[in-house]
Design an enzyme around this catalytic site. Sequence first.
Site, short mmCIF file in Angstrom:
data_model
loop_
_atom_site.label_atom_id
_atom_site.label_comp_id
_atom_site.label_asym_id
_atom_site.label_seq_id
_atom_site.Cartn_x
_atom_site.Cartn_y
_atom_site.Cartn_z
N ASP A 34 1.94 3.32 4.51
CA ASP A 34 0.73 3.26 5.09
C ASP A 34 -0.22 4.35 4.99
OD1 ASP A 34 -1.11 1.48 7.11
OD2 ASP A 34 -1.06 3.41 7.88
N GLU A 36 -3.84 6.90 6.19
CA GLU A 36 -5.04 6.90 7.13
C GLU A 36 -5.96 7.75 6.35
OE1 GLU A 36 -3.23 4.89 9.94
OE2 GLU A 36 -5.20 5.31 9.72
N HIS A 176 -2.70 3.14 14.62
CA HIS A 176 -3.46 3.58 13.25
C HIS A 176 -3.03 5.23 13.09
CE1 HIS A 176 -6.12 0.44 13.70
NE2 HIS A 176 -6.41 0.79 14.92
N ASP A 181 2.61 2.89 11.87
CA ASP A 181 2.12 1.64 11.19
C ASP A 181 3.03 1.02 10.07
OD1 ASP A 181 -1.47 1.67 11.15
OD2 ASP A 181 -0.05 1.79 13.21
#
Length: 593
Positions: A34, A36, A176, A181
Amino acid sequence: MSSTALNTTGRWEAQRSFDQLGRPLRDVTFTVVDLETTGGSAAGGSMITEIGAVKVRGGEVLGEFQTLVNPHSEIPAFIAVLTGITNAMVAASPPIESALPAFLEFAQGTVLVAHNAPFDVGFLKHFATEQGREWPRFEVVDTAKLARRVITRDDAPNCKLSSLATLFGASTTPNHRALSDARATVDVLHGLMERLGGLGVQTLEELQGFSARVSTAQRRKRHLAEPLPHAPGVYLFRDAQQRVLYIGTSRDLRTRVRSYFTASETRSRMGEMINLADQVEAIECATTLEAQIRELRLIAEHKPRYNRRSRFPEKMHFIKITREPWPRLSMVRRVLDDDADYLGPFSSKRVAERSLTALHEAFPIRQCTERLSRAASRSACALGEMGRCLSPCDGSVTESAYAELVQRVADAVHRSPDEVIEAISERMLRLAAEERYEEAGVHRDRLAAFLRAASRTQRLSGLSGCAELVATRRDDDGRWSVHVVRHGRLAAAGRIPPGADARLYVDQLRASAETVLPGPGPVPAASAEESELILRWLESDGIRLVDVDGSWVCPLGGATRHLAVHDAVEQSRRDLVPFDERRSLTPVHRPAR
């Protein structure tokens, strides 16, 4: 290499090799990743701010990877609110030039897994290309795509990671942040694999190809598409009682309808619809835009059970600045021709309430619902005592000062939303500084809802104010498409024949066009969705305006110019494919070994 073996019926058959059998899921090593980022598009300049990954095999965690990444650019305030990652946190972190090779080494030889994989894998590929690195030939599993084939609305309201984590009882709550995540996605992956195991999915190959199954009953009805033309238009699936089951549109009617009977159509709802279908009706249209608009009108008329969108265009909400001695903001279901100011339409009451709250946060306009006389008659309410209302009820404000406030609200709706943006942004930054990110996110959603509504109001008002607008565009085949729009409604559409007199053709099209009366107030004489389609066509490349009766304008400082960041945030987190694109699942019964 294959060999032969005797089966339980006494017949010799080919024994499949390991490659043919596929790789058992329990033996596959997955790297669940994952990211960001600072926005929704790597190509548009967005950067990675964090990478989190978990390596698993057979349900066992083999290792974890996590690093913040210095984007060497400012992290937008909205992104900081969403992720909790600030400029200070990444200042001493490695750049993507160091972080990406470390991640690729961690994931080497595994199958990548991500929720909405095109987003995460797309970013990683982009920066690998920028660094001149050859992208490893990773196989990829998208848990969002899998979920859309497995999870029903009875299971979860949607296929977002947070909803699936709740459904499968994930040990980590998505927040987040990349590693959290990724951990939640691991639990979602295992939950999906457990469900698919009962449906006969045991190998990686079966997992990846699961959504391509089409029933024999669907294939058997291919003949329904044969009479249809290769032309743009609308198609209607009907059952044996002539009831409309589903309405769609396409540039090529025959090709599109044929796809419902092949492997390219995998939605479970569509499979159910095909089983009921007895015939397909086609309506040819002159242009693609005409086809799209006819589709909307027919869906609203027939309300087919297998269409999920556009069935109830009449179910709209508006925010109205009331016409009374002390105006207020009121949520209403329809627009009157009363010279009042309206914001909308909203297809959802929840979104309308967010926009209403955003205006109340920015302006101290009264929120009580009773009608007030011009004379003060009672003491101030709690909102007045807190300074969130000018409290005309107790005489704290003059009529002229209150009227000035009401005008500022109207200006925010119709001209410039800057006051609302400043008020809510200041509140968000204060909450973010206090690490109250969830509350700041609520305010972000309210601001985004208001800006989208204001943008729609401003754009639709400009179009609906034109008694007639005629525009053309050259199509790919060199011919010109012509549309006549009256008060925001498509009144006529056509294509100029080769060698014809263009002016004469346009004049004849206008003469035969539908007579359209203006709608009340700023509302177009069509559904908002229809007028939005027309606007998108008018705003596309290559459009030539032939004639405009009225003023088609939109404020230069309006809400539309502020939407880019909000749209990027939403696009980066939402599902890439609608929830309803799933398949119904039939368990596969295997004989006991």
